[in-house]
Design an enzyme around this catalytic site. Sequence first.
Site, PDB file in Angstrom:
ATOM      1  N   GLU A   1       0.763  -1.209   0.067  1.00 11.17           N
ATOM      2  CA  GLU A   1       0.045  -0.008   0.046  1.00 11.17           C
ATOM      3  C   GLU A   1       0.798   1.247  -0.175  1.00 11.17           C
ATOM      4  O   GLU A   1       1.629   1.312   0.911  1.00 11.17           O
ATOM      5  CB  GLU A   1      -1.099  -0.103   1.155  1.00 11.17           C
ATOM      6  CG  GLU A   1      -1.926   1.223   1.049  1.00 11.17           C
ATOM      7  CD  GLU A   1      -2.627   1.281  -0.489  1.00 11.17           C
ATOM      8  OE1 GLU A   1      -1.907   1.928  -1.284  1.00 11.17           O
ATOM      9  OE2 GLU A   1      -3.709   0.758  -0.452  1.00 11.17           O
TER      10      GLU A   1
ATOM     11  N   ASP B   1      -7.033   0.076  -3.476  1.00  7.81           N
ATOM     12  CA  ASP B   1      -8.077   0.930  -3.584  1.00  7.81           C
ATOM     13  C   ASP B   1      -8.847   0.675  -5.071  1.00  7.81           C
ATOM     14  O   ASP B   1      -9.501   1.676  -5.604  1.00  7.81           O
ATOM     15  CB  ASP B   1      -7.585   2.366  -3.714  1.00  7.81           C
ATOM     16  CG  ASP B   1      -6.403   2.752  -4.730  1.00  7.81           C
ATOM     17  OD1 ASP B   1      -6.225   1.715  -5.539  1.00  7.81           O
ATOM     18  OD2 ASP B   1      -5.959   3.665  -4.719  1.00  7.81           O
TER      19      ASP B   1
HETATM   20  O1  AHR Z   1       0.571   0.592  -3.391  1.00 14.33           O
HETATM   21  C1  AHR Z   1       0.352   0.690  -4.760  1.00 14.33           C
HETATM   22  C2  AHR Z   1      -1.158   1.070  -4.879  1.00 14.33           C
HETATM   23  O2  AHR Z   1      -1.354   2.351  -4.252  1.00 14.33           O
HETATM   24  C3  AHR Z   1      -1.962   0.321  -4.114  1.00 14.33           C
HETATM   25  O3  AHR Z   1      -2.603  -0.846  -4.813  1.00 14.33           O
HETATM   26  C4  AHR Z   1      -3.476   0.982  -4.318  1.00 14.33           C
HETATM   27  O4  AHR Z   1      -4.244   1.095  -3.245  1.00 14.33           O
HETATM   28  C5  AHR Z   1      -2.784   2.270  -3.960  1.00 14.33           C
HETATM   29  O5  AHR Z   1      -3.083   3.252  -4.873  1.00 14.33           O
END
Ligand code: AHR
Length: 502
Positions: free
Chosen positions: A224, A300
Site C-alpha cells: 500500500e 483501492d
Molecule cells: O501500493 C500501490 C497502490 O497504491 C495500491 O495498490 C493502491 O491501493 C494505491 O493506489
Amino acid sequence: MTSRSLLLAIGLVATTSLVAAGPCDIYASGNTPCIAAHSTTRALYNAYTGALYQVKRGSDNTTTNIAPKSAGGVANAAAQDSFCASTTCLITIIYDQSGRENHLYQAPPGGFNGPDANGYDNFASAIGAPVTLNGQKAYGVFISPGTGYRNNKVSGSAVGDQPEGMYAVLDGTHYNGACCFDYGNAETNNLDTGNGHMEAIYYGDNTVWGSGSGNGPWIMADLENGLFSGVNVKNNAGDPSQSARFLNAIIKGEPGRWAIRGGNAASGSLSTYYNGARPNANGYNPMSKEGAIILGIGGDNSNGAQGTFYEGVMTSGYPSDATENSVQANIVAAKYATTSLTSGAALTVGKSVSLKVTTPGYDTRYLAHSGSTVNTQVVSSSSSTALKQQASWTVRTGLGNSGCLSFESVDTPGSYIRHNNFALLLNAGDGSKQFNEDATFCPQTSLNSAGTHSIRAWGYPTRFFRHYSNTGYIASNGGVHTFDAATSFNNDASFVVGAGFA
Ligand code: AHR
Ligand code: AHR
Ligand code: AHR
C-alpha cells in the site's frame, strides 16, 4: 479386511498422497495451511472435486460451474467449451477450494471506480488464456485493464502483523506498468487506508514506487502506497527482471520480516530475491493488514493493470522455504504449457484478405478504412481500385503476440488496424508495446454460422471486431458502451474472411 490388506491399503493411500499431494496439501503438512486456494486450471488439493470457477454465457445470461475432471485434477475445459459454444463467456466467480468460502467475485468500486454502470470492474473472458496442464486444456484468468476480482469478507486471513504466505502462477509475458496487477491481502473497504494495509504479490513494470534490476517486469510486494522490491523504498538490484512464460511469484511476511521469491513455473527451482527487514519507510513495521483478497487490481481498486493468473493461494502462517520449494515442484509437475490462441480456418500470413459482414441487411459491406477510421463499406468487383484496396488487409504475424495476427492496410503499408478507446483505427505502427498489443487480434471460429471467423482482441478477449452504425469497434457482448449492445452481437461480430480485393 485382513491386517495385511489393511497395511497395504494404508501404504497405497500414503504413496498416493505423497505422489499426488496438491499445493495446499503441501502447505498443510508444513503447518501453514491455505486459507484460500484459487485456480481456474486445476484442483489445488489432491482430494478436491468441487467447483473451480463459474462462467456466465452471453446467449442467455445463465451460469455453470466448472469442476476438475477428477479429484485433484485439471479443470474440465470441455464442459466450458460446450456451455459457451457459439456465444461469449465470462468468468464470474473464482471459487475458494479451502472450504472457507473465500471466493473471488466481481470487484466493487473503490477509490477508483470500475467501468460498469455501477462502478464495478469487468469480468475476465473465459477464453483469453488457454493453456495445457500435462497435455490437458484449461483456461487461466486474463485480466485486461478494468478487470478485477475481490473478497472483502475473508475467513482466516492475516490481519495486523500476523504472518502469511502466498504464491501465484502468472503469465510472465503479460503485464504493463499501470497500477496494479496484484494477488493478495488488501483493504476491506476498497480504499487506500494507509501504508502497511496491504501485503500482495505485484507483477509488472511500474516504476512509480520501487523497481528491481533491468527494465522489468518484476515481482514486487504491494504493501500500500508502494510497490517494494526490498528494504529500500526505491530499488533492490537483487530483484531481477522476469521473462518466463509461466512464472511462480511468491510473497510472504511475518513480524519484522518478509520475502520475495520466484521461479519458472514450468521448470527448475525457486530463487529468493529478498529476505529481510520490513521497508524502512513509516507505516510498514508493524504491518496493519486488513485481510481482504484482491486479484488484478490495487487495494483501492486501481484497475489500469493487465496480467494473467492461473492459480494461487493465501496461507495462514509464514511458510518455510522448504514448503514453498515442494509447492514449486508440484507446479512444475503440473506441466503448464502454451496452446493455440486461435481457432477456425488458419489465415495465411502474407496473404491479402477481406472481411465480409454477415449481419442480414448489411452483408454487401466489408471491413474497410476511410483515412484513420475503420468502418464497413459496400464493395464489389466493380468498385474502384482505391475502394478495393481500402477493404483489403495483409495478414501479419501478431505484432504483440506471435500466436495471433495483425492486419496491415494494403493501400497504406506500415499502418495496421488497432483499437484505441475500443474504436478500431488505422494507424501507423510505432513499434511501442502498447501499439503492438492494440494491433493484435486472435481469429476464432465465428460466433454465428454465416461467418467463418470472429476476431478477438488479444488484450481484451471479451471484445471482438464488430461493426455498429457501420463503424468498427472492439465490442463485448452486452458491455457498457452503446456499441456493446447485445442485440445483433453475434451477427455484427462474425465475418466471412475471404480473399482480398487487392
Ligand atoms: O501500493 C500501490 C497502490 O497504491 C495500491 O495498490 C493502491 O491501493 C494505491 O493506489
Ligand atoms: O482500446 C482500448 C485501449 O484504449 C487501448 O488498449 C489503449 O491504447 C487505449 O487507451
Ligand atoms: O453496423 C450496422 C448496424 O448498426 C449493426 O448491425 C447494428 O447492431 C447497429 O445498429
